[in-house]
Scaffold this motif. Structure first.
Motif, PDB file in Angstrom:
ATOM      1  N   SER A  32       0.835  -1.199   0.000  1.00 39.02           N
ATOM      2  CA  SER A  32       0.000   0.000   0.000  1.00 39.02           C
ATOM      3  C   SER A  32       0.870   1.249   0.000  1.00 39.02           C
ATOM      4  CB  SER A  32      -0.904   0.012   1.233  1.00 39.02           C
ATOM      5  OG  SER A  32      -1.574   1.250   1.347  1.00 39.02           O
ATOM      6  N   ARG A  34      -0.019   4.014   1.229  1.00 44.91           N
ATOM      7  CA  ARG A  34      -0.411   4.850   2.357  1.00 44.91           C
ATOM      8  C   ARG A  34       0.563   4.704   3.520  1.00 44.91           C
ATOM      9  NH1 ARG A  34      -6.658   3.619   3.445  1.00 44.91           N
ATOM     10  NH2 ARG A  34      -5.822   1.516   3.699  1.00 44.91           N
ATOM     11  N   ARG A  35       0.700   5.771   4.261  1.00 38.97           N
ATOM     12  CA  ARG A  35       1.485   5.707   5.494  1.00 38.97           C
ATOM     13  C   ARG A  35       0.848   4.711   6.456  1.00 38.97           C
ATOM     14  NH1 ARG A  35       1.570  10.480  10.100  1.00 38.97           N
ATOM     15  NH2 ARG A  35       2.503   9.224  11.766  1.00 38.97           N
ATOM     16  N   GLN A  36       1.667   3.884   7.076  1.00 37.77           N
ATOM     17  CA  GLN A  36       1.178   2.958   8.088  1.00 37.77           C
ATOM     18  C   GLN A  36       1.618   3.422   9.464  1.00 37.77           C
ATOM     19  OE1 GLN A  36       2.450  -1.135   7.777  1.00 37.77           O
ATOM     20  NE2 GLN A  36       0.916  -1.838   9.241  1.00 37.77           N
ATOM     21  N   SER A 183      -8.709   8.902   7.408  1.00 40.21           N
ATOM     22  CA  SER A 183      -8.312   7.537   7.768  1.00 40.21           C
ATOM     23  C   SER A 183      -9.201   6.931   8.851  1.00 40.21           C
ATOM     24  CB  SER A 183      -6.841   7.496   8.210  1.00 40.21           C
ATOM     25  OG  SER A 183      -6.000   7.991   7.202  1.00 40.21           O
TER      26      SER A 183
END
Length: 454
Positions: A32, A34-36, A183
């Motif tokens: 992904s 996206r930032r995790q 988010s």
């Protein structure tokens, strides 16, 4: 040169292959972009306030001040390397993080951290918590990632869980002028059947339609806490079907290690993040979901860093009591640090935190992990980029094309969580634009397209 195959003779095979490759790329898009977050903090719904993240951060800072007032003490307590300024760099970044953004992800909990209460009480808490989230959204005090965990979708609890979700989302949107926090996610615990996930996906779709939200904006998150979540009754891998039942809404999968090991009849005193059954679970979940873009989160250390002696009124603690407090907290910190490092080394970059005094250890472990690998990763990526992704040998480490994205992900994760600073990442030969693209293949294609000498 003479050949036998023609476009016409290849047509049937080529079309079938194209369809299969397209379908594969849809199911397995890769990691992904996206930032995790590095952790998720669970807190009972009855306790949530708009300022909860900051209050937890203050408690975390107090724990750091009391039990590791400087870098040397933190290094001694956790066993950090003390060469050069390593421990000092870790300490400074932990202190900055706890001051600036102590909580990355927060889950308002209506399940295990909340318990079973009368319906009227849970109704009231769902409404109150939603109002507090709306207030936090207006004040800008929410963590970058937030959500709620409802009860499981069993026959016994479905009505309660779905009502709580409805009350929360409806109240939140009413008091936030129709806005959702970025988010925002709904966590479904103890998942065992695709139909449970499909039911949640359908409820989220109805809520979106009723409130004029963009389709798919309400995401869901699954908790794997039972053996039945791993294999179906025919013995087939179950997780892909559970995720697919989310109809594209499933963003992440979290592990519930203590429910899982209890379901395997592991005795309570033997339950631990390091139990072999937990590694089997981690491996199976990783293999089942690799390449799907689903983010994975490990569980939590269930031993809390709580001092045995507490101040009574105005009476100060004795020196022996202060020492015993420090020793007790640091013993738990060391255990927590080992657990987090174990997860990181196995490719699990997120975990649960249940107490604010765990935050300093979480960030210290994550930051030390990335800083330890920084110099080697920088040399390897620079060499790889300079050779235009041809295989390279840096020291005794061989890198080929499959390594490039992994090296890029290392820097992206380290930068995203605060372990690495921008100048440290750019020292690897990347530009900010290339970093934001998050694709190693795109970086190479762009550089190859540049005129010679540009």
């Amino acid at each position: 040169m003479k050949t036998t195959l023609t476009p016409t003779s290849l047509l049937g095979a080529r079309e079938a292959l194209r369809r299969a490759n397209t379908d594969f790329a849809r199911v397995y898009p890769g990691e992904s972009p996206r930032r995790q977050p590095v952790h998720v903090v669970y807190g009972g719904a009855h306790l949530f306030r708009a300022e909860s993240a900051r209050k937890l951060g203050n408690l975390a800072l107090a724990a750091l001040r009391d039990y590791a007032p400087d870098a040397a003490e933190l290094a001694h307590g956790l066993g950090l390397p003390q060469r050069g300024r390593f421990a000092q760099r870790v300490y400074e970044r932990v202190l900055d993080k706890l001051t600036r953004e102590p909580v990355e992800d927060y889950r308002i909990d209506f399940e295990d951290g909340y318990g079973h209460r009368p319906d009227a009480e849970e109704d009231a808490h769902a409404v109150a918590a939603a109002k507090e989230m709306a207030r936090g959204l207006a004040l800008g005090t929410l963590p970058p990632f937030v959500g709620i965990r409802v009860k499981s979708f069993t026959e016994e609890l479905f009505e309660r869980a779905s009502r709580t979700l409805d009350l929360f989302v409806t109240t939140l949107l009413e008091h936030s002028e129709g806005r959702l926090p970025p988010s925002f996610v709904v966590t479904l615990p103890k998942v065992t059947l695709p139909e449970q996930v499909a039911a949640l996906a359908r409820i989220l779709e109805v809520l979106e339609s009723a409130h004029g939200l963009t389709r798919g904006v309400l995401e869901l998150e699954l908790m794997v806490e039972t053996p039945q979540a791993l294999f179906d009754r025919e013995g087939r891998l179950h997780l892909p079907a559970l995720v697919a039942a989310g109809a594209g809404r499933c963003a992440s999968v979290h592990l519930g290690l203590y429910d899982y090991t209890a379901a395997l009849s592991v005795s309570a005193h033997a339950q631990s993040m390091l139990h072999p059954a937990c590694d089997f679970l981690r491996d199976l979940v990783q293999v089942s979901l690799a390449g799907t873009g689903i983010l994975l989160s490990d569980g939590a250390t269930n031993v809390m860093p709580v001092p045995p002696h507490r101040k009574q009124g105005d009476t100060p603690l004795l020196p022996t009591q202060l020492r015993e407090n420090s020793e007790a907290v640091q013993r738990v910190w060391q255990q927590t640090y080992r657990h987090i490092r174990h997860s990181l080394e196995r490719g699990w970059y997120q975990g649960w935190d249940l107490h604010p005094a765990q935050f300093p250890v979480r960030y210290a472990a994550v930051y030390a992990f990335f800083l330890e690998g920084l110099d080697a990763a920088t040399r390897r990526l620079k060499a790889f980029m300079e050779k235009a992704a041809q295989a390279t040998l840096v020291g005794d480490v061989f890198d080929d094309a499959a390594t490039g994205q992994g090296l890029l992900n290392f820097f992206l994760r380290g930068l995203g969580c605060g372990a690495l600073q921008q100048d440290e990442v750019l020292a690897a030969g990347l530009t900010l634009e290339e970093l934001r693209g998050r694709s190693f293949r795109a970086i190479l294609e762009s550089r190859r397209a540049r005129p010679s000498g540009a």
